[in-house]
Motif scaffolding. Structure first.
Motif, PDB file in Angstrom:
ATOM      1  N   PHE A   1      -6.571  -5.963   1.485  1.00 49.68           N
ATOM      2  CA  PHE A   1      -7.445  -5.343   1.089  1.00 49.68           C
ATOM      3  C   PHE A   1      -8.549  -4.786   2.191  1.00 49.68           C
ATOM      4  O   PHE A   1      -8.631  -3.288   2.391  1.00 49.68           O
ATOM      5  CB  PHE A   1      -8.166  -5.684  -0.174  1.00 49.68           C
TER       6      PHE A   1
ATOM      7  N   TYR B   1     -11.881  -3.762  -3.652  1.00 51.22           N
ATOM      8  CA  TYR B   1     -11.205  -4.631  -4.593  1.00 51.22           C
ATOM      9  C   TYR B   1     -12.319  -5.589  -5.224  1.00 51.22           C
ATOM     10  O   TYR B   1     -13.379  -5.749  -4.651  1.00 51.22           O
ATOM     11  CB  TYR B   1     -10.292  -5.515  -3.681  1.00 51.22           C
TER      12      TYR B   1
ATOM     13  N   TYR C   1      -7.096 -10.735  -7.071  1.00 49.99           N
ATOM     14  CA  TYR C   1      -7.761  -9.791  -6.045  1.00 49.99           C
ATOM     15  C   TYR C   1      -7.120  -8.465  -6.613  1.00 49.99           C
ATOM     16  O   TYR C   1      -5.891  -8.037  -6.506  1.00 49.99           O
ATOM     17  CB  TYR C   1      -7.601  -9.962  -4.671  1.00 49.99           C
ATOM     18  N   LYS C   2      -8.011  -7.606  -7.211  1.00 44.11           N
ATOM     19  CA  LYS C   2      -7.424  -6.363  -7.743  1.00 44.11           C
ATOM     20  C   LYS C   2      -8.154  -5.037  -7.045  1.00 44.11           C
ATOM     21  O   LYS C   2      -9.485  -5.406  -6.974  1.00 44.11           O
ATOM     22  CB  LYS C   2      -7.946  -6.386  -9.276  1.00 44.11           C
ATOM     23  N   SER C   3      -7.520  -4.132  -6.911  1.00 41.99           N
ATOM     24  CA  SER C   3      -7.982  -2.850  -6.271  1.00 41.99           C
ATOM     25  C   SER C   3      -8.649  -2.374  -7.308  1.00 41.99           C
ATOM     26  O   SER C   3      -8.495  -2.393  -8.459  1.00 41.99           O
ATOM     27  CB  SER C   3      -6.903  -1.920  -5.885  1.00 41.99           C
ATOM     28  N   THR C   4      -9.905  -1.505  -6.811  1.00 40.75           N
ATOM     29  CA  THR C   4     -10.596  -0.917  -7.977  1.00 40.75           C
ATOM     30  C   THR C   4     -10.119   0.354  -8.578  1.00 40.75           C
ATOM     31  O   THR C   4     -10.385   0.559  -9.525  1.00 40.75           O
ATOM     32  CB  THR C   4     -12.048  -0.490  -7.250  1.00 40.75           C
ATOM     33  N   SER C   5      -9.118   0.693  -7.919  1.00 37.57           N
ATOM     34  CA  SER C   5      -8.051   1.925  -8.612  1.00 37.57           C
ATOM     35  C   SER C   5      -7.375   1.375  -9.489  1.00 37.57           C
ATOM     36  O   SER C   5      -6.672   1.898 -10.493  1.00 37.57           O
ATOM     37  CB  SER C   5      -7.347   2.475  -7.391  1.00 37.57           C
TER      38      SER C   5
ATOM     39  N   SER D   1      -2.692  -5.684  -7.843  1.00 34.59           N
ATOM     40  CA  SER D   1      -3.110  -7.007  -8.392  1.00 34.59           C
ATOM     41  C   SER D   1      -2.698  -8.136  -7.450  1.00 34.59           C
ATOM     42  O   SER D   1      -1.249  -8.203  -7.583  1.00 34.59           O
ATOM     43  CB  SER D   1      -3.035  -7.084  -9.707  1.00 34.59           C
TER      44      SER D   1
ATOM     45  N   LYS E   1      -6.785 -11.188   1.156  1.00 35.35           N
ATOM     46  CA  LYS E   1      -8.139 -10.602   1.472  1.00 35.35           C
ATOM     47  C   LYS E   1      -7.937  -9.763   2.609  1.00 35.35           C
ATOM     48  O   LYS E   1      -8.413  -8.629   2.562  1.00 35.35           O
ATOM     49  CB  LYS E   1      -9.263 -11.581   1.832  1.00 35.35           C
TER      50      LYS E   1
ATOM     51  N   LYS F   1       1.044  -1.139  -0.070  1.00 38.54           N
ATOM     52  CA  LYS F   1      -0.116   0.010   0.038  1.00 38.54           C
ATOM     53  C   LYS F   1       0.772   1.230   0.096  1.00 38.54           C
ATOM     54  O   LYS F   1       0.633   2.082  -0.712  1.00 38.54           O
ATOM     55  CB  LYS F   1      -0.822   0.051   1.276  1.00 38.54           C
TER      56      LYS F   1
ATOM     57  N   ILE G   1      -9.066  -0.947   1.101  1.00 37.54           N
ATOM     58  CA  ILE G   1      -8.848  -0.917  -0.163  1.00 37.54           C
ATOM     59  C   ILE G   1      -9.908  -1.450  -0.904  1.00 37.54           C
ATOM     60  O   ILE G   1     -10.228  -2.780  -0.763  1.00 37.54           O
ATOM     61  CB  ILE G   1      -7.644  -1.030  -0.738  1.00 37.54           C
TER      62      ILE G   1
ATOM     63  N   GLU H   1     -12.493  -9.696  -7.292  1.00 37.14           N
ATOM     64  CA  GLU H   1     -12.022 -11.065  -7.278  1.00 37.14           C
ATOM     65  C   GLU H   1     -12.404 -11.412  -8.763  1.00 37.14           C
ATOM     66  O   GLU H   1     -13.541 -11.290  -9.237  1.00 37.14           O
ATOM     67  CB  GLU H   1     -12.472 -11.760  -6.099  1.00 37.14           C
TER      68      GLU H   1
END
Length: 167
Positions: free
Chosen positions: A92, A99, A113-117, A121, A89, A69, A97, A101
């Motif tokens: 995040f 995220y 698992y990806k951050s929405t920003s 990843s 998990k 982070k 953050i 899946e």
């Protein structure tokens, strides 16, 4: 250990299997996890970055390392890999953050698992299943302790997998 004749298994040098690793997370035996950015990383970060922005940085056996982070907040792109879904998990959730899946079609049974920003990843899979065609290439790697968690007989293989993904 017969496959690794030059390595003596000791309490400090225990060969961890994927199941052992997941059990450590499940039973919260995660003394290796630290709540602060590693001081050596802070000290030598400028040498890795060399004034560049938006670097792609790989974290092998990332768990829920807060260093990810810290770098993402600086604008860098983070890719991590770990066999334990729980740590990914928790990363995040603890860092607040958002995220999503997703399945990783190139690696059967793997998830990302990806951050929405979009700049973090984290792949839930065996590190040996990863390739640059899946995760891309990197400008740097931060390994605070992954190599010691790898079976000593597999360390060379682990390093090779990581190196082929670095520019």
């Amino acid at each position: 250990m017969s496959d690794c004749p030059n390595v003596t298994e000791t309490k400090q040098n225990r060969v961890l299997t994927e199941m052992d690793w997941k059990e450590k997370w499940k039973t919260r035996q995660i003394g290796f996890h630290v709540k602060d950015v590693h001081p050596l990383f802070e000290e030598f970060l400028n040498e890795m970055i060399s004034g560049k922005e938006k670097l792609n940085i790989f974290f092998p056996l990332c768990g829920k390392a807060v260093d990810m982070k810290w770098l993402a907040d600086m604008g860098h792109n983070i890719v991590g890999a770990d066999v334990c879904e729980l740590g990914l998990k928790e990363f995040f959730e603890e860092q607040n953050i958002p995220y999503v899946e997703e399945s990783v079609t190139e690696i059967p049974g793997a998830k990302v698992y990806k951050s929405t920003s979009g700049n973090i990843s984290l792949y839930c899979c065996n590190i040996y299943d990863i390739s640059d065609s899946v995760i891309g290439q990197f400008d740097g790697i931060w390994d605070r302790g992954a190599l010691v968690a790898v079976n000593p007989c597999e360390r060379e293989r682990s390093v090779i997998v990581i190196i082929i993904n670095v520019i």
